[in-house]
Scaffold this motif. Structure first.
Motif, PDB file in Angstrom:
ATOM      1  N   LEU A   1       0.649  -1.090  -0.026  1.00  0.00           N
ATOM      2  CA  LEU A   1       0.128  -0.144  -0.077  1.00  0.00           C
ATOM      3  C   LEU A   1       0.894   1.181  -0.068  1.00  0.00           C
ATOM      4  CD1 LEU A   1      -2.635  -1.340   2.623  1.00  0.00           C
ATOM      5  CD2 LEU A   1      -2.983  -1.012   0.174  1.00  0.00           C
ATOM      6  N   VAL A   2       2.222   1.212   0.109  1.00  0.00           N
ATOM      7  CA  VAL A   2       3.046   2.167   0.434  1.00  0.00           C
ATOM      8  C   VAL A   2       3.435   2.591  -1.077  1.00  0.00           C
ATOM      9  CG1 VAL A   2       4.927   3.247   1.545  1.00  0.00           C
ATOM     10  CG2 VAL A   2       3.639   1.698   2.613  1.00  0.00           C
TER      11      VAL A   2
ATOM     12  N   ALA B   1      -0.628  11.505  -2.021  1.00  0.00           N
ATOM     13  CA  ALA B   1      -1.873  11.385  -1.798  1.00  0.00           C
ATOM     14  C   ALA B   1      -2.438  12.627  -2.294  1.00  0.00           C
ATOM     15  CB  ALA B   1      -2.421  10.702  -0.655  1.00  0.00           C
TER      16      ALA B   1
ATOM     17  N   ASN C   1      -7.521   0.780   1.371  1.00  0.00           N
ATOM     18  CA  ASN C   1      -6.565   0.866   0.263  1.00  0.00           C
ATOM     19  C   ASN C   1      -6.525   2.377  -0.566  1.00  0.00           C
ATOM     20  OD1 ASN C   1      -4.813  -0.661  -0.992  1.00  0.00           O
ATOM     21  ND2 ASN C   1      -6.272  -1.918  -2.188  1.00  0.00           N
TER      22      ASN C   1
ATOM     23  N   THR D   1      -4.772   5.406   0.992  1.00  0.00           N
ATOM     24  CA  THR D   1      -3.332   5.783   0.628  1.00  0.00           C
ATOM     25  C   THR D   1      -3.198   6.841  -0.463  1.00  0.00           C
ATOM     26  OG1 THR D   1      -3.044   3.988  -0.904  1.00  0.00           O
ATOM     27  CG2 THR D   1      -2.685   3.714   1.522  1.00  0.00           C
ATOM     28  N   TYR D   2      -4.279   6.817  -1.367  1.00  0.00           N
ATOM     29  CA  TYR D   2      -4.224   7.982  -2.612  1.00  0.00           C
ATOM     30  C   TYR D   2      -5.039   8.892  -2.050  1.00  0.00           C
ATOM     31  CZ  TYR D   2      -3.074   3.740  -5.193  1.00  0.00           C
ATOM     32  OH  TYR D   2      -2.687   2.470  -5.528  1.00  0.00           O
TER      33      TYR D   2
ATOM     34  N   LEU E   1      -5.346   5.245   8.821  1.00  0.00           N
ATOM     35  CA  LEU E   1      -4.064   5.092   7.923  1.00  0.00           C
ATOM     36  C   LEU E   1      -2.876   4.614   8.947  1.00  0.00           C
ATOM     37  CD1 LEU E   1      -3.649   7.984   5.548  1.00  0.00           C
ATOM     38  CD2 LEU E   1      -3.962   5.786   4.965  1.00  0.00           C
TER      39      LEU E   1
ATOM     40  N   LEU F   1      -1.307   0.723   8.741  1.00  0.00           N
ATOM     41  CA  LEU F   1       0.107   0.747   7.887  1.00  0.00           C
ATOM     42  C   LEU F   1       1.152   0.875   9.021  1.00  0.00           C
ATOM     43  CD1 LEU F   1      -0.674   3.249   4.775  1.00  0.00           C
ATOM     44  CD2 LEU F   1      -0.540   0.685   5.003  1.00  0.00           C
TER      45      LEU F   1
ATOM     46  N   GLU G   1       4.766   4.865   8.399  1.00  0.00           N
ATOM     47  CA  GLU G   1       4.189   4.951   6.963  1.00  0.00           C
ATOM     48  C   GLU G   1       3.125   5.812   6.848  1.00  0.00           C
ATOM     49  OE1 GLU G   1       5.622   3.808   4.426  1.00  0.00           O
ATOM     50  OE2 GLU G   1       7.144   2.646   5.085  1.00  0.00           O
ATOM     51  N   GLY G   2       2.369   5.689   7.995  1.00  0.00           N
ATOM     52  CA  GLY G   2       1.108   6.737   8.021  1.00  0.00           C
ATOM     53  C   GLY G   2       1.409   8.224   7.908  1.00  0.00           C
TER      54      GLY G   2
ATOM     55  N   ILE H   1       2.594   9.146   4.460  1.00  0.00           N
ATOM     56  CA  ILE H   1       1.677   9.613   3.627  1.00  0.00           C
ATOM     57  C   ILE H   1       1.127  10.898   3.709  1.00  0.00           C
ATOM     58  CG2 ILE H   1      -0.804   8.737   2.810  1.00  0.00           C
ATOM     59  CD1 ILE H   1       0.154   5.866   3.056  1.00  0.00           C
TER      60      ILE H   1
END
Ligand code: NAG
Ligand code: NAG
Ligand code: NAG
Ligand code: NAG
Length: 367
Positions: free
Chosen positions: A24-25, A30, A102, A105-106, A143, A147, A151-152, A155
């Protein structure tokens, strides 16, 4: 040694296949969207409100989607084009039940038609700015929990945050015959609007957001509904709103400049929506428009009465133009897809006299 080698290959495959559903990363920024009907991709379909605050009926969406998504236009909105230019999928409404994490993440879209920066603007009918911020905080938590914290955070800090506010705050007093300007000055009212937008930008910064794309107030004092707002001089832009727009745009610019000095790493792209719309209204043929005063959809003089699609009750009659590509305004308050595309291009890659100090492309490319 061999294990180490494989490890490198796996890592590099992981970063190449950035849209793999198991990974997902992504390296992409985003896109999170806050705002009013200029940006709402359909959130109002999912809240308890009056039908007049929704646009999930024909002929909204007649172009491109061929389906009324809730966007207040015939087709795509500015964020839809921005997502395309940024190689992102279409950014869905936050309240759309089918969104998987999912998608988060965008980015997602929190905007709500009718929303203002002030809680007192169409209260109870819309998702106001503060509530949009709270919805963003929920997404941020989700997020990070899915994640992991690191990672959160990544993003959130790489993301671009789009804002469009003010239009409803400045229309509301006139639409409701409010006497507010007998109690506070226009200047003070604008301070409240810009102050609240600024506060929310600061909150997003505190959470980790760094890149902001902002529209100033477009020339909606010259929308068909406004052109018939002055009952004495039909056809001229609505002066009381012109004054508010001009105050707003000066104060917003000053506020962003201040934030740039106050907040380390804060970067913004301010699009001069007021100028880019006026430029087109004043030179229609240069930009491929034949009709910049009359709405494509509505009723009454200049189709300036807000009845498109039967907005005020579905049995109501309204007129719809034959060829929407000739038109600047789709309904009495809102632009056509063709305008959105032209503006999105200016926001994305426009020169610094139109979108400053960065354009959005530059913000997306920053790490
Ligand atoms: C506002 O005032 C005008 C003129 O006084 C009136 O025609 C209109 O119905 C009023 N609108 C509302 C929402 O009260
Ligand atoms: C936000 O708006 C409210 C009115 O709704 C006002 O009282 C408050 O002072 C505003 N905040 C800022 C920072 O201007
Ligand atoms: C609609 O208008 C555009 C631009 O003026 C023109 O190119 C197109 O042929 C027209 N389409 C129809 C169906 O009339
Ligand atoms: C921005 O600058 C370009 C030239 O670089 C010019 O053609 C254009 O008219 C300017 N736009 C505005 C809104 O000032």
């Amino acid at each position: 040694m061999i294990i180490f080698f494989f490890y490198i290959i796996i890592i590099s495959i992981g970063s190449i296949k950035c849209r793999d559903s198991n990974n997902l990363v992504t390296k992409q920024s985003a896109l999170f969207v806050f705002g009013d009907s200029v940006f709402d991709a359909g959130n109002n379909n999912y809240i308890a409100t009056l039908p007049s605050f929704r646009s999930n009926y024909w002929p909204y969406g007649q172009t491109t989607f061929k389906f009324p998504t809730g966007r207040v236009s015939n087709g795509r909105l500015i964020p839809d084009f921005i997502a395309e230019y940024a190689w992102l999928p279409l950014i869905p409404p936050n309240l759309q039940p089918s969104n998987g994490y999912n998608q988060l993440t965008y980015g997602v879209n929190f905007a709500s038609a009718g929303a203002g920066a002030l809680v007192g603007t169409f209260p109870g009918m819309v998702i106001d700015l503060r509530t949009q911020l709270n919805n963003f905080k929920k997404v941020e938590k989700m997020l990070k929990s899915k994640l992991g914290e690191a990672e959160g955070k990544k993003i959130i800090s790489r993301a671009v945050y789009l804002f469009s506010f003010g239009g409803n705050d400045y229309q509301f007093p006139f639409v409701t015959n409010s006497s507010i300007f007998q109690f506070i000055s226009k200047e003070k009212y604008v301070d409240f609007v810009v102050g609240n937008v600024t506060d929310v930008i600061k909150e997003v910064y505190k959470i980790g957001g760094r890149k902001f794309g902002i529209l100033n107030m477009g020339a909606f004092d010259c929308a068909p509904a406004s052109l018939i707002g002055d009952r004495i001089k039909i056809g001229s832009c609505f002066k009381p709103v012109t004054e508010l727009i001009s105050l707003h745009n000066n104060k917003l610019l000053n506020s962003l400049r201040r934030l740039e000095h106050e907040l380390f790493g804060f970067k913004y792209a301010l699009h001069d929506f007021q100028t880019s719309l006026s430029e087109r209204i004043n030179n229609p043929s240069k930009y491929g428009f034949k009709e910049v005063k009359k709405a494509c959809c509505g009723s009454g003089p200049l189709r300036g009465i807000n009845t498109c699609g039967g907005r005020m009750g579905l049995s109501q009659s309204y007129e719809l133009c034959e060829n929407v590509t000739d038109y600047f305004f789709f309904d009495p308050f809102h632009l056509t897809e063709k305008v959105h595309q032209q503006i999105a291009e200016l926001i994305w890659s426009g020169p610094t006299n139109v979108t400053r100090p960065y354009n959005l492309k530059a913000l997306f490319e920053l790490n």
